[in-house]
Design a protein around this motif. Structure first.
Motif, PDB file in Angstrom:
ATOM      1  N   LEU A   1      -0.878 -34.898  33.318  1.00 56.99           N
ATOM      2  CA  LEU A   1      -1.337 -34.757  31.935  1.00 56.99           C
ATOM      3  C   LEU A   1      -0.270 -34.086  31.076  1.00 56.99           C
ATOM      4  CD1 LEU A   1      -3.959 -34.254  34.000  1.00 56.99           C
ATOM      5  CD2 LEU A   1      -5.127 -34.202  31.804  1.00 56.99           C
ATOM      6  N   LYS A   2      -0.078 -34.676  29.903  1.00 53.86           N
ATOM      7  CA  LYS A   2       0.910 -34.121  28.977  1.00 53.86           C
ATOM      8  C   LYS A   2       0.276 -33.838  27.617  1.00 53.86           C
ATOM      9  CE  LYS A   2       4.941 -36.685  30.682  1.00 53.86           C
ATOM     10  NZ  LYS A   2       5.929 -37.709  30.336  1.00 53.86           N
ATOM     11  N   ASP A   3       1.042 -33.210  26.756  1.00 53.85           N
ATOM     12  CA  ASP A   3       0.682 -32.996  25.344  1.00 53.85           C
ATOM     13  C   ASP A   3      -0.704 -32.365  25.199  1.00 53.85           C
ATOM     14  OD1 ASP A   3       3.137 -34.220  24.926  1.00 53.85           O
ATOM     15  OD2 ASP A   3       2.235 -36.206  24.757  1.00 53.85           O
TER      16      ASP A   3
ATOM     17  N   VAL B   1      -0.391 -30.602  35.420  1.00 56.12           N
ATOM     18  CA  VAL B   1      -0.597 -30.423  33.987  1.00 56.12           C
ATOM     19  C   VAL B   1       0.702 -29.878  33.398  1.00 56.12           C
ATOM     20  CG1 VAL B   1      -1.988 -29.282  32.222  1.00 56.12           C
ATOM     21  CG2 VAL B   1      -3.048 -30.018  34.367  1.00 56.12           C
ATOM     22  N   LEU B   2       1.316 -30.684  32.528  1.00 57.93           N
ATOM     23  CA  LEU B   2       2.659 -30.348  32.066  1.00 57.93           C
ATOM     24  C   LEU B   2       2.697 -29.637  30.730  1.00 57.93           C
ATOM     25  CD1 LEU B   2       4.489 -33.629  33.126  1.00 57.93           C
ATOM     26  CD2 LEU B   2       4.594 -31.408  34.249  1.00 57.93           C
ATOM     27  N   SER B   3       1.535 -29.426  30.132  1.00 54.04           N
ATOM     28  CA  SER B   3       1.547 -28.738  28.845  1.00 54.04           C
ATOM     29  C   SER B   3       0.384 -27.754  28.794  1.00 54.04           C
ATOM     30  CB  SER B   3       1.443 -29.782  27.723  1.00 54.04           C
ATOM     31  OG  SER B   3       0.427 -29.470  26.809  1.00 54.04           O
ATOM     32  N   ASP B   4       0.572 -26.684  28.033  1.00 54.81           N
ATOM     33  CA  ASP B   4      -0.495 -25.686  27.935  1.00 54.81           C
ATOM     34  C   ASP B   4      -1.690 -26.202  27.166  1.00 54.81           C
ATOM     35  OD1 ASP B   4       0.998 -23.913  29.352  1.00 54.81           O
ATOM     36  OD2 ASP B   4       1.806 -22.871  27.594  1.00 54.81           O
ATOM     37  N   GLU B   5      -1.460 -27.237  26.342  1.00 57.98           N
ATOM     38  CA  GLU B   5      -2.559 -27.766  25.520  1.00 57.98           C
ATOM     39  C   GLU B   5      -3.343 -28.871  26.227  1.00 57.98           C
ATOM     40  OE1 GLU B   5       0.662 -27.516  23.689  1.00 57.98           O
ATOM     41  OE2 GLU B   5      -0.048 -25.466  23.434  1.00 57.98           O
ATOM     42  N   ALA B   6      -2.805 -29.372  27.314  1.00 51.93           N
ATOM     43  CA  ALA B   6      -3.531 -30.419  28.044  1.00 51.93           C
ATOM     44  C   ALA B   6      -4.559 -29.759  28.955  1.00 51.93           C
ATOM     45  CB  ALA B   6      -2.559 -31.239  28.873  1.00 51.93           C
TER      46      ALA B   6
END
Lengths: 439, 251
Positions: free
Chosen positions: A324-326, A355-360
């Motif tokens: 998961l991104k963005d 999970v590659l982003s803190d917002e995902a």
């Protein structure tokens, strides 16, 4: 069914249903239509689910219901457009459905009829009434599931496949569902029935693709009957647009000693909900479920699986993986039932995410309901980041960072991708995935 | 080839290297020894470009270039190779695929044409003999489920494939039995050449029986406190590190 839907989607659909019914003539008396009518009544009673509904807690269809869709968008999608769809070396029985309607001109059926009976739903209603009477809407739950009820009520096109007992279908079946949203918000509700006879074997894929910049909505239901000792490989591939809503249910019933393999890969899609429900209504069955999803941007991918061990001595195993991104969101909800008499059941489930982003965000929910003591069941979920040490290792060998990250992400998916046994589909996906991961 | 001047580095604000000076010429083999925690592995990591280490002072020049300004992949392309103390397991990536990607990336950065599959396989077969590594192992996921010896052999195999100018072996002997150690050391010896320098980081003298160094340096508390010929290694093996510690304390 030609009207534009507005935020009164439900009433619009009710009106559509009546309009369609008035044009049916003789078909109105068929068993198929009795099911449609029953399903419509259920849909009217159920209405669209809201987030208060436990199964829809993380997947809000509110925006879908507010949008306007045309269920009968005219499309001039033709051979030239097929060229632009990137599955090379596509061989086998390839059937095209454009905005839900079968396109015979683009389709080719290569397997002999002795191995494979395959026809579109509309024809099957006329030519295979006994097959539909036996199987159609017997498994997919239109009593309780609003989208299944809706699909059942509007079941007019899609594919009906019958593999006779003992036949091994050598060429795969590839169903390509093209949503042409180039001119309008396009909606379709394909309905598929796959009946694989005793000792028979088939490989099939459903590939969903949206073209054009408008919104789209696909509400698909596929029922798969796997008779005794039959073997079915089923792949669902989604590459739709950011504006695409996809709600799909694959309902599988397995008889004694049958094997069923499912691989669900969501490369792109705006709002995706896949329900994969398997009833192991036989002993010594094996079911394998694999899934991959790569949401980025604002994409939302929800996989719900339900494995119902109704008889003893069967085995099920599922592995879902996501990156998961963005600001994307993911859901995995895996329910396993082991019924009272289903002793010696082995049921395993695993969901792993990067999970590659803190917002995902990723919501995972395993649910095991076990009513027998003599079983082996396990579940596990992990959510993590990429291994920095592995990235450094690759860089120290000369692989640039971006490349190393892509390679690592691809490697994470590899054990699922390799489950796809139709080579052209595997190669196609593998290319798409590399492209997506490099974004 | 490599000039390290007053190199200082820390990790998590803890100073590990406190001023390293070292000059390495092509063809030389330097052993870096020292007690645990003296900074041996830190030095190896800093040279390879591991990001957790912050260089707080000094300089490192490699063939006239400022090494510290280069990313790990640029260092690899320039000809630096680190054999890891703990090679990383990467499920889903075969050794073959990994090395093909690495080798072609390095070739690309040097303006050379990539090797095609046939050329690559030919090269691989040739190099695999150096450490006696099995084809079947190379088709498996990188290091996944490999024994300690297989992992270290794979490191030397990678070195053979990438043909670095400077190889840094970080405790390549750790965890190896004598047979595995011999295979790995023989592999390294086959790769010795007048153009290639090697830094052997080790705690024990044992490895140096097989890879005979030109120079031995003792690292202690972040500094090279003693340098000498290979005899220094025997002395350390015999007497341990205490006398070095005492010497340093006396200063």
């Amino acid at each position: 069914m030609s009207n534009i839907l507005n935020n009164d989607l439900k009433q619009q659909l009710v009106a559509d249903f009546q309009a369609t019914e008035s044009r049916l003539n003789g078909e109105a008396k068929t068993e198929v239509h009795q099911k449609r009518r029953e399903a419509m009544q259920r849909f009217e009673a159920l209405g669209f689910p809201t987030i208060k509904h436990e199964e829809w807690k993380y997947s809000n269809v509110n925006n879908l219901v507010k949008q306007a869709f045309d269920f009968n968008v005219k499309s001039d999608f033709g051979a030239n457009d097929v060229e632009t769809l990137e599955i090379p070396n596509l061989q086998g029985n390839v059937l095209y459905f454009v905005n839900g309607m079968y396109n015979a001109e683009l389709s080719s059926i290569v397997s002999p009829e002795s191995q494979l009976q395959i026809l579109n739903f509309g024809r099957a209603v006329k030519e295979k009434p006994e097959l539909l009477a036996t199987y159609f809407a017997h498994y997919a739950n239109y009593q309780d599931e609003a989208f299944t009820a809706l699909n059942t009520a509007f079941a007019h096109d899609g594919v009906v496949v019958h593999v006779p007992a003992g036949k091994v279908v050598e060429e795969p079946i590839i169903l390509r569902f093209i949503t042409d949203a180039r001119t309008a918000n396009a909606a379709s509700q394909p309905r598929n029935l796959i009946v694989v006879g005793k000792n028979a074997e088939v490989k099939m894929a459903e590939a969903f693709r949206t073209i054009g910049d408008n919104g789209s909505f696909t509400n698909v239901v596929t029922e798969i009957v796997v008779e005794e000792n039959a073997n079915v490989q089923y792949y669902k591939v989604q590459n739709e647009t950011e504006k695409a809503y996809h709600i799909g249910t694959t309902q599988v019933i397995q008889k004694d000693k049958s094997h069923f393999y499912a691989v669900t890969v969501t490369v792109n899609g705006g709002f995706v909900r896949n329900n994969l429900n398997i009833v192991l209504d036989g002993q010594h069955c094996e079911s394998f479920m694999y899934g991959l999803y790569f949401p980025n941007g604002k994409q939302h991918v929800d996989n719900h699986t339900l494995v119902d061990h109704a008889k003893p001595n069967s085995y099920s195993n599922e592995l879902y993986k996501g990156i998961l991104k963005d600001t994307s969101t993911g859901v995995f909800n895996g329910k396993i039932f082991v019924r009272e008499y289903a002793s010696k059941t082995n049921a395993y489930q695993s969901c792993r995410n990067v999970v590659l982003s803190d917002e995902a965000s990723m919501n995972t929910k395993p649910q095991l309901e076990i009513y027998n003591d003599d079983v082996k069941c396990s579940h596990g979920t992990t959510t993590g980041k990429l291994n920095d040490e592995a990235i450094f290792y690759m860089r120290s060998r000369g692989i640039p960072k971006a490349e190393a990250v892509t390679l690592l992400m691809y490697a994470f998916c590899e054990d699922v991708i390799s489950q796809i046994k139709i080579e052209s589909i595997r190669e196609y996906l593998s290319g798409l995935i590399v492209e997506k991961l490099a974004q | 080839m490599l000039t390290i001047t007053d190199l200082q580095a820390s990790v998590d604000d803890k100073e590990i290297l406190k001023g390293i000076n070292l000059e390495i010429k092509p063809g030389e083999v330097h052993a870096i020894m020292g007690p645990n925690g003296s900074g041996k592995s830190t030095l190896a990591s800093v040279l390879a470009g591991r990001e957790e280490y912050e260089v707080t002072g000094g300089s490192v020049e490699f063939e006239g270039q400022d090494l510290l300004e280069m990313s790990p992949e640029e260092r690899a392309a320039a000809g630096i190779f680190l054999a890891f103390q703990y090679p990383v397991e990467i499920p889903g990536v075969t050794t073959i695929n990994f090395l093909k990607t690495a080798l072609n990336e390095i070739r690309k950065s040097r303006g050379e044409a990539p090797l095609d599959a046939a050329q690559f396989l030919k090269l691989m077969r040739e190099k695999a003999k150096i450490v006696n590594i099995d084809d079947a192992l190379l088709k498996r996921s990188l290091n996944e489920g490999f024994s300690g010896g297989e992992k270290k052999r794979n490191e030397i195999f990678q070195m053979a494939m990438l043909e670095p100018k400077l190889a840094i072996l970080d405790e390549t002997d750790s965890g190896l039995d004598i047979d595995a150690l011999r295979i790995v050391a023989e592999g390294v010896n086959k790769l010795r050449s007048p153009e290639r320098a090697v830094i052997v980081v080790t705690h024990y003298q044992r490895l140096l029986d097989y890879i005979v160094p030109d120079y031995v340096h003792v690292l202690y508390k972040g500094r090279i406190v003693k340098s000498g010929s290979k005899e220094l290694a025997f002395e350390l093996e015999e007497k341990g590190y205490d006398w070095i510690k005492a010497e340093v304390a006396a200063l």
